[in-house]
Motif scaffolding. Sequence first.
Motif, PDB file in Angstrom:
ATOM      1  N   HIS A  72      42.644  48.235  34.383  1.00 41.47           N
ATOM      2  CA  HIS A  72      41.429  47.487  34.217  1.00 41.47           C
ATOM      3  C   HIS A  72      40.106  48.013  33.889  1.00 41.47           C
ATOM      4  N   HIS A 128      37.687  47.771  29.985  1.00 44.49           N
ATOM      5  CA  HIS A 128      36.330  47.660  29.701  1.00 44.49           C
ATOM      6  C   HIS A 128      35.924  48.653  28.816  1.00 44.49           C
ATOM      7  N   GLU A 166      34.583  40.339  31.884  1.00 42.83           N
ATOM      8  CA  GLU A 166      35.827  40.870  32.689  1.00 42.83           C
ATOM      9  C   GLU A 166      37.005  40.331  31.979  1.00 42.83           C
ATOM     10  N   SER A 169      39.019  43.450  30.555  1.00 44.86           N
ATOM     11  CA  SER A 169      39.629  44.241  31.558  1.00 44.86           C
ATOM     12  C   SER A 169      40.629  43.518  32.277  1.00 44.86           C
TER      13      SER A 169
HETATM   14 ZN   LIG Z   1      35.945  44.842  35.842  1.00 39.84          ZN
END
Ligand SMILES: [Zn+2]
Length: 567
Positions: free
Chosen positions: A352, A356, A380, A383
């Motif tokens: 995750h 990013h 988000e 990710s």
């Molecule tokens: Zn995140």
Amino acid sequence: MLARARDFAERRRGTVGAAGPQELRELLDELDQLAQDASRVHFYATAREHTEAMDPETNDLATLARDRAADLESVLLFVELEWLALDDAQADVLLQAAELEPYAHRLQVAREEKPYVLPEGEEQALNARRPALSAWESLHGRELATLTVEFDGGDGPEPHTIDRLLSYVHHPDRELRLAALDVLYGVLEGVADVQAACYDAIVGDRLAVDRLRGIPDVMWPTNQRNELDGDVVEAMMVAIEEHYPLGRRWFVRKAQVLGLDRLLLADQYAPVGSDRRVEWTEAVGMVDDSLSAFDARLGEIFRSCLGRGHVDAEPRPGKVGGAYCNTVSKTVLPYVLLNYTDQLRDVVTLAHEFGHAVHGVLALERQTYRSYHTGLALAEVPSTFAQLLAVERLIDREEDPATRAMLLADRAEGAMASIFRQTMMARFEQRAYGARGEGKGLTRDRLAEMWIEENGRYYADSIELPDGYRLGWTYIPHFIHVRFYTYAYAFAHLIAFSLAAHYREDPERFVPAYLEFLGSGASRSPQDLLLPLGVDLRSPQTWADAFAEFERCVAEAEAGVDELQAG
Ligand SMILES: [Zn+2]
């Protein structure tokens, strides 16, 4: 930094209105450089604070950095205000100029606030109240952070924080899960009045300032930052609510697996199947493979960050919990912090955070600093997408049916938590703002009633909610810090599901389009960025595609436990 900022302000203050495209470009480039250098300083101070919290010098440095960052912000604020003060015709000419192309979209978005900006003196007066507002936020945070209670988690009674009590929801021992939540609800009784008063003050203030500014809708500030139309957000939330039965179907099945008539709330995240330990080096290999299988460049970025010591994975005293990625500047590779405890779930966290990181690196290669960072809903997406790819790979390669069942259940339950539960929370907030807007105080009893009703709309009779859970709203920090923050998680997870489905259908077409999306940063709106990936936010088909993928995850989780029970 402050001296540079003051020098910049002395030279540039009052020039934005008369600047031609080239002059404005130079001003913004200089400001962009200032912002990046400030980001490096800020990151250095916070990274130390997050890894050596007990050191007084570190704490002083962090305080100093925060204070000076606020000063820096006020010295530089004139640029935004002067940009907003331009009339539309003048601004449009500048926005069309080739020189300003790297900044055009962000400048355009900033102007959406123009109708709601007050004269400078009034803005400064509102700004000056910030410490008073932060005091409510700190009081709320401090009440929770300092709450500890004796609890026996199996090794004798020990002081437990709220987070530690909540972590028992993943414990295999049911008695322990139930006891931990019971103790939690007990302590919340003691703080609920104060937490309600904090929330009431903050919501009341936000509504009063909205009225002064003439902001028509309580969700507008969040939607604007996310660059999402209110209609798109509402359509998404309605689609999500229509799919609540999908969650309930799993909870009923899970009750059977656990040998229960019906789940209690404490059983919602009870483990299914079994976990296995994953050493750090194995985790690194897994995430590297997952990123590299998508595209070699993503694996390279991952290995460069590791090679330069930009990943702090070791849990130790004095280090913050949780995980994050900080994309510092165009000249520094991102830093990732996490707390690796040899669980499969930690591998997913690593993937995750690197979703990013690769987004940050590719966006900063092509965009200005101002134009690389998207609103939280879109931020988000990469990710969550990276996380879904890694989990899919772990599931495909897992030979032990019990571990596979655990991974499948975890993936489905994670999606439920971010899609269903976070939407339920946004609905709770809407009701709270509605009531406060009608002049009703947000007392603990009123909030508790709304909380239980909104939870009931989601869980219905698939999960029994204990009486103490009526204070479950007290420990959600998002309500206090950013209104309607939570729908961003639902949005990102659904969009990532859609993307995962498109990737599977046609990887050769999808991969270059996705890399282009990452490299585009925040230089266009989410609608324009996602369209080339086959995701049209205005089309109901987008949500239908996402739910087809979600449905597949739930069905696979069910098949996973079937296999387990048959064996
Ligand atoms: Zn995140």
